[in-house]
Design an enzyme around this catalytic site. Structure first.
Site, PDB file in Angstrom:
ATOM      1  N   ALA A  15       1.294  -1.176   0.305  1.00 20.21           N
ATOM      2  CA  ALA A  15      -0.368  -0.244   0.117  1.00 20.21           C
ATOM      3  C   ALA A  15       1.152   1.375  -0.403  1.00 20.21           C
ATOM      4  O   ALA A  15       2.386   1.438   0.747  1.00 20.21           O
ATOM      5  CB  ALA A  15      -0.975   0.070   1.376  1.00 20.21           C
ATOM      6  N   CYS A  16       0.321   1.890  -0.575  1.00 13.30           N
ATOM      7  CA  CYS A  16       1.093   3.472  -0.584  1.00 13.30           C
ATOM      8  C   CYS A  16       0.099   4.955  -0.867  1.00 13.30           C
ATOM      9  O   CYS A  16      -0.701   4.377  -1.063  1.00 13.30           O
ATOM     10  CB  CYS A  16       1.471   3.642  -2.501  1.00 13.30           C
ATOM     11  SG  CYS A  16       1.319   3.556  -3.590  1.00 13.30           S
ATOM     12  N   ASP A  17       0.537   5.748  -0.557  1.00 11.06           N
ATOM     13  CA  ASP A  17       0.124   6.804  -0.386  1.00 11.06           C
ATOM     14  C   ASP A  17       0.130   7.245  -2.121  1.00 11.06           C
ATOM     15  O   ASP A  17      -0.821   7.146  -2.735  1.00 11.06           O
ATOM     16  CB  ASP A  17       1.201   7.934  -0.177  1.00 11.06           C
ATOM     17  CG  ASP A  17       0.492   9.490   0.292  1.00 11.06           C
ATOM     18  OD1 ASP A  17      -0.838   9.008  -0.393  1.00 11.06           O
ATOM     19  OD2 ASP A  17       0.938  10.615  -0.312  1.00 11.06           O
ATOM     20  N   SER A  23       7.119   2.916  -2.497  1.00 11.23           N
ATOM     21  CA  SER A  23       6.385   1.668  -2.415  1.00 11.23           C
ATOM     22  C   SER A  23       6.096   0.819  -3.999  1.00 11.23           C
ATOM     23  O   SER A  23       6.148  -0.468  -3.906  1.00 11.23           O
ATOM     24  CB  SER A  23       4.965   2.111  -2.435  1.00 11.23           C
ATOM     25  OG  SER A  23       4.285   2.855  -2.881  1.00 11.23           O
TER      26      SER A  23
END
Lengths: 102, 144
Positions: A15-17, A23
């Protein structure tokens, strides 16, 4: 805290921003390292973690958001992309069998 | 046939002899370079600084990969990266950064390059070559 046996991990989600940085790098590396295991590695924004994720991996700074989106799903957090012991341990557990406590 | 997409890293987006007063200055220089090559609009630079304050983009081996937030994708015109080398190093929250790879992305145009960067950084010799590169050619070869 949640735990999962390595044999029960079929889908791992990084999961990433923004999906622009580390990521992405981690997902490409995990995909390579876990190729022989049959574990699918996906890469999604933290608020779009899919329901069927068996395990979530994200940066420490995103952990709270990941937990809110995917409560009860084991979560492994990393701090620095290169040589983070949490990631090294995760890969070795998935490959060699064992429990992922996260 | 559509025109071929420009490479995500152009030689003019590589600067090998930069100096920065600190982390934010280094990030601003990366942003200015992305702006100069037409990859972003100006507000993206502030989002790079914002993102760095919430989560560091230091990835190890003396390299940081500053980029914007998810919200700032609207300020990205095309996927592109820049490379800025700071031979004297920059203090990055206690880490010493010698090379920044600035990223602007709204699609997947930068993914292959990031995968290449990951391979380089996981190999200490190649990481050092990249960090100490004095020729634009060396950087292009390692990352493309």
């Amino acid at each position: 805290m949640a735990a999962i046996e390595s044999k029960d991990i079929h889908k791992l989600v990084v999961a990433c921003d923004a999906g622009m940085g580390s990521s992405v790098m981690l997902a490409t590396q995990l995909r390579k390292q876990l190729k022989s295991t049959g574990v699918a590695v996906e890469h999604t924004p933290v608020n779009e973690i899919p329901k069927d994720a068996d395990l979530v991996v994200c940066h420490t700074g995103l952990a709270a958001r990941a937990r809110a989106v995917a409560p009860g799903v084991p979560l492994v957090t990393f701090q620095i992309f290169i040589g983070d012991p949490a990631v090294t341990k995760l890969v070795s557990t998935i490959k060699n069998g064992g429990t992922v406590d996260a | 046939m559509p025109d071929a997409a420009p490479l995500p890293l152009e030689p003019r987006a590589v600067v090998l002899d930069a100096r920065a007063a600190g982390r934010d200055d280094a990030i601003r220089q990366c942003g200015e370079l992305l702006l100069a090559v037409g990859a972003i609009t100006e507000p993206y630079i502030a989002s790079m600084l914002e993102r760095e304050r919430s989560i560091s983009t230091y990835v190890g081996e003396g390299v940081a990969i500053p980029h914007g937030t998810a919200k700032a994708k609207q300020d990205v015109l095309r996927d592109a990266v820049c490379v800025v080398r700071f031979p004297e190093g920059v203090d990055w929250d206690g880490e010493r950064v010698g090379l920044c790879v600035g990223i602007a992305a709204k699609g997947n145009g930068h993914v292959a390059l990031l995968a290449a960067l990951a391979d380089v950084l996981l190999d200490p010799d190649r990481a050092r070559n990249l960090r100490e590169a004095t020729e634009v050619e060396t950087v292009m070869k390692e990352l493309l």
